[in-house]
Design a protein around this motif. Structure first.
Motif, PDB file in Angstrom:
ATOM      1  N   ASP A   6       0.845  -1.181   0.000  1.00  0.00           N
ATOM      2  CA  ASP A   6       0.000   0.000   0.000  1.00  0.00           C
ATOM      3  C   ASP A   6       0.886   1.239   0.000  1.00  0.00           C
ATOM      4  O   ASP A   6       1.545   1.536   0.998  1.00  0.00           O
ATOM      5  N   PRO A   7       0.955   1.976  -1.132  1.00  0.00           N
ATOM      6  CA  PRO A   7       1.824   3.140  -1.179  1.00  0.00           C
ATOM      7  C   PRO A   7       1.387   4.260  -0.254  1.00  0.00           C
ATOM      8  O   PRO A   7       2.100   5.226  -0.062  1.00  0.00           O
ATOM      9  N   ALA A   8       0.208   4.132   0.358  1.00  0.00           N
ATOM     10  CA  ALA A   8      -0.249   5.164   1.292  1.00  0.00           C
ATOM     11  C   ALA A   8       0.360   4.983   2.685  1.00  0.00           C
ATOM     12  O   ALA A   8       0.110   5.763   3.583  1.00  0.00           O
ATOM     13  N   GLN A   9       1.172   3.923   2.853  1.00  0.00           N
ATOM     14  CA  GLN A   9       1.796   3.675   4.153  1.00  0.00           C
ATOM     15  C   GLN A   9       3.316   3.813   4.022  1.00  0.00           C
ATOM     16  O   GLN A   9       4.037   2.827   3.937  1.00  0.00           O
ATOM     17  N   PRO A  10       3.834   5.033   4.013  1.00  0.00           N
ATOM     18  CA  PRO A  10       5.272   5.229   3.839  1.00  0.00           C
ATOM     19  C   PRO A  10       6.041   4.867   5.097  1.00  0.00           C
ATOM     20  O   PRO A  10       5.516   4.841   6.197  1.00  0.00           O
ATOM     21  N   SER A  11       7.332   4.581   4.926  1.00  0.00           N
ATOM     22  CA  SER A  11       8.182   4.350   6.087  1.00  0.00           C
ATOM     23  C   SER A  11       8.548   5.693   6.692  1.00  0.00           C
ATOM     24  O   SER A  11       8.443   6.738   6.063  1.00  0.00           O
ATOM     25  N   ALA A  12       9.001   5.680   7.945  1.00  0.00           N
ATOM     26  CA  ALA A  12       9.316   6.923   8.635  1.00  0.00           C
ATOM     27  C   ALA A  12      10.509   7.621   7.992  1.00  0.00           C
ATOM     28  O   ALA A  12      10.578   8.849   7.954  1.00  0.00           O
ATOM     29  N   THR A  13      11.463   6.855   7.503  1.00  0.00           N
ATOM     30  CA  THR A  13      12.661   7.413   6.889  1.00  0.00           C
ATOM     31  C   THR A  13      12.664   7.102   5.408  1.00  0.00           C
ATOM     32  O   THR A  13      12.487   5.947   5.023  1.00  0.00           O
ATOM     33  N   PRO A  14      12.852   8.107   4.554  1.00  0.00           N
ATOM     34  CA  PRO A  14      12.915   7.827   3.116  1.00  0.00           C
ATOM     35  C   PRO A  14      14.008   6.811   2.826  1.00  0.00           C
ATOM     36  O   PRO A  14      15.063   6.812   3.462  1.00  0.00           O
ATOM     37  N   PHE A  15      13.758   5.937   1.854  1.00  0.00           N
ATOM     38  CA  PHE A  15      14.714   4.862   1.582  1.00  0.00           C
ATOM     39  C   PHE A  15      16.094   5.408   1.246  1.00  0.00           C
ATOM     40  O   PHE A  15      17.116   4.812   1.605  1.00  0.00           O
ATOM     41  N   PHE A  16      16.147   6.572   0.577  1.00  0.00           N
ATOM     42  CA  PHE A  16      17.440   7.093   0.146  1.00  0.00           C
ATOM     43  C   PHE A  16      18.210   7.760   1.282  1.00  0.00           C
ATOM     44  O   PHE A  16      19.386   8.069   1.144  1.00  0.00           O
ATOM     45  N   ALA A  17      17.540   7.990   2.415  1.00  0.00           N
ATOM     46  CA  ALA A  17      18.199   8.630   3.554  1.00  0.00           C
ATOM     47  C   ALA A  17      18.824   7.619   4.507  1.00  0.00           C
ATOM     48  O   ALA A  17      19.467   8.004   5.486  1.00  0.00           O
ATOM     49  N   GLY A  19      21.202   5.493   3.754  1.00  0.00           N
ATOM     50  CA  GLY A  19      22.582   5.209   3.406  1.00  0.00           C
ATOM     51  C   GLY A  19      22.777   3.825   2.829  1.00  0.00           C
ATOM     52  O   GLY A  19      23.910   3.402   2.577  1.00  0.00           O
ATOM     53  N   LYS A  20      21.678   3.103   2.608  1.00  0.00           N
ATOM     54  CA  LYS A  20      21.757   1.743   2.071  1.00  0.00           C
ATOM     55  C   LYS A  20      21.254   1.727   0.624  1.00  0.00           C
ATOM     56  O   LYS A  20      20.412   2.541   0.241  1.00  0.00           O
ATOM     57  N   ARG A  21      21.766   0.794  -0.147  1.00  0.00           N
ATOM     58  CA  ARG A  21      21.247   0.601  -1.494  1.00  0.00           C
ATOM     59  C   ARG A  21      19.801   0.124  -1.392  1.00  0.00           C
ATOM     60  O   ARG A  21      19.449  -0.661  -0.505  1.00  0.00           O
ATOM     61  N   SER A  22      18.968   0.604  -2.311  1.00  0.00           N
ATOM     62  CA  SER A  22      17.547   0.272  -2.221  1.00  0.00           C
ATOM     63  C   SER A  22      17.315  -1.230  -2.290  1.00  0.00           C
ATOM     64  O   SER A  22      16.422  -1.762  -1.614  1.00  0.00           O
ATOM     65  N   ARG A  23      18.116  -1.935  -3.058  1.00  0.00           N
ATOM     66  CA  ARG A  23      17.950  -3.387  -3.156  1.00  0.00           C
ATOM     67  C   ARG A  23      18.223  -4.057  -1.814  1.00  0.00           C
ATOM     68  O   ARG A  23      17.484  -4.955  -1.384  1.00  0.00           O
ATOM     69  N   ILE A 116      16.777  11.399  -6.617  1.00  0.00           N
ATOM     70  CA  ILE A 116      17.021  11.500  -5.186  1.00  0.00           C
ATOM     71  C   ILE A 116      18.196  12.433  -4.924  1.00  0.00           C
ATOM     72  O   ILE A 116      19.069  12.611  -5.772  1.00  0.00           O
ATOM     73  N   PRO A 117      18.206  13.078  -3.757  1.00  0.00           N
ATOM     74  CA  PRO A 117      19.250  14.055  -3.472  1.00  0.00           C
ATOM     75  C   PRO A 117      20.641  13.438  -3.506  1.00  0.00           C
ATOM     76  O   PRO A 117      20.842  12.282  -3.118  1.00  0.00           O
ATOM     77  N   GLY A 118      21.598  14.210  -3.990  1.00  0.00           N
ATOM     78  CA  GLY A 118      22.998  13.803  -3.996  1.00  0.00           C
ATOM     79  C   GLY A 118      23.858  14.911  -3.438  1.00  0.00           C
ATOM     80  O   GLY A 118      23.387  16.034  -3.204  1.00  0.00           O
ATOM     81  N   GLU A 119      25.127  14.620  -3.218  1.00  0.00           N
ATOM     82  CA  GLU A 119      26.020  15.615  -2.631  1.00  0.00           C
ATOM     83  C   GLU A 119      26.182  16.831  -3.524  1.00  0.00           C
ATOM     84  O   GLU A 119      26.228  17.972  -3.055  1.00  0.00           O
TER      85      GLU A 119
END
Length: 343
Positions: A6-17, A19-23, A116-119
């Motif tokens: 359900d995409p309406a239930q996001p995690s508390a921390t964005p996946f890209f924040a 520090g881990k690879r999404s896979r 996604i944000p980068g340096e």
């Protein structure tokens, strides 16, 4: 059983924040990578309509990109530009050297534009997934890419309404029964082109690994540990151009040319060359074989690496003219690995 996210239930921390690879993060959470992206709330991930041919034909506008195709054993990265695109009933081709792709859109089930944000600047990509939520291929933008073209592509193919993503794991491949081994060997011996092999397997309802057991030692030789490392190091030392195939269910990506910088890093053996990277987990290679197939131009030799499930993960050939014999230097290299064939 199907899994619904359900995409309406996001995690508390964005996946890209994280520090881990999404896979890797998806695996930790018990999700597929596609489910992880679909669950993200925010403008960083936009789901795309999967009009495969139209989407691929829009990719040349991006300019220089990096295409990534992977499986559990290997990651194949190639820099180039999309072009030379052709689609048939079963597959598509991208042949615009140095890019060389075989696309299988029937395996594609979802796609996303990711920014996604980068340096220094955002990291942008188009990511395509199969029905199990595993990556079929990813197209990563580079500094020279056309960002405006990426934004136009994202707007053109964006899905208007968010909806749950359904993923369906692939079943374990069934063991073939009642194989007519002699008929298979007869048809195999009559092959005139190496491209006839996959249709031959389909006719006889065989997987690649199962076929090896029927081909016999005249055509198949097991190779020892570290076969990939030894192959890559020998090809580099001898300046011998090779072909390296890495496939997912939705794409096969091919490198043709030399390999130069070979580096071991933990369990990985890596090729780190300008425009081409290969990252191979040799500890996840369950079996390695030298395989010889008949053609009208003489026998062609490959080195094939299989994972623990018996699936082909990586395949190597020597570079050759399409209508000509294989390079004797390649045959000699395979022989040194333990894959010498008589005759």
């Amino acid at each position: 059983m199907d899994t619904l996210t359900d995409p309406a239930q996001p995690s508390a921390t964005p996946f890209f924040a994280t520090g881990k690879r999404s896979r890797d993060l998806a695996a930790e959470l018990g999700l597929s990578e596609a489910e992880l992206l679909a669950a993200h709330e925010g403008p960083e991930v936009v789901r795309l309509t999967l009009e495969a041919e139209a989407l691929v034909n829009a990719l040349p506008a991006l300019g220089e990109i990096m295409v990534l195709t992977r499986n559990d054993v290997a990651v194949h990265e190639k820099v180039g530009r999309f072009g030379g695109i052709r689609f048939g009933k079963e597959a598509g081709l991208v042949i615009n050297p140095p890019l060389d792709l075989r696309l299988f859109p029937k395996a594609w089930a979802s796609a996303f534009a990711v920014e996604i944000p980068g340096e220094r600047e955002p990291r942008r990509s188009i990511q395509i997934f199969d029905r199990a939520g595993h990556a079929a291929l990813k197209i990563h933008l580079r500094p020279a890419s056309d960002v405006a073209a990426f934004e136009a592509l994202r707007a053109r193919f964006a899905v208007a309404e968010r909806a749950p993503l359904t993923v369906t794991p692939y079943p374990t491949e069934p063991v073939a029964e009642a194989i007519d081994a002699e008929a298979f060997r007869r048809d195999f011996a009559a092959m005139a082109d190496v491209h006839e092999f996959v249709p031959l397997l389909r006719r006889h309802k065989l997987g690649r690994r199962g076929a090896l057991a029927l081909m016999g030692e005249a055509h198949v030789r097991p190779l020892g540990a570290k076969a990939a490392t030894r192959l890559l190091e020998a090809a580099s030392a001898g300046a011998l151009p090779i072909m390296c195939f890495v496939g997912s269910r939705g794409c096969i990506q091919i490198h043709s040319g030399p390999v130069e910088r070979i580096r071991a890093m933990g369990p990985w053996i890596n090729v780190l060359d300008p425009g081409f990277d290969l990252h191979l987990r040799e500890d996840l290679v369950a079996e390695a074989f030298a395989v010889r197939k008949p053609t009208r131009w003489g026998a062609l030799t490959s080195v094939e690496l299989y994972d623990a499930a018996g699936l082909l993960a990586v395949q190597f050939f020597g570079v050759r003219d399409e209508k000509g014999p294989e390079d004797e230097r390649w045959r000699a290299l395979v022989a040194r690995l333990g894959g010498a064939f008589e005759g």
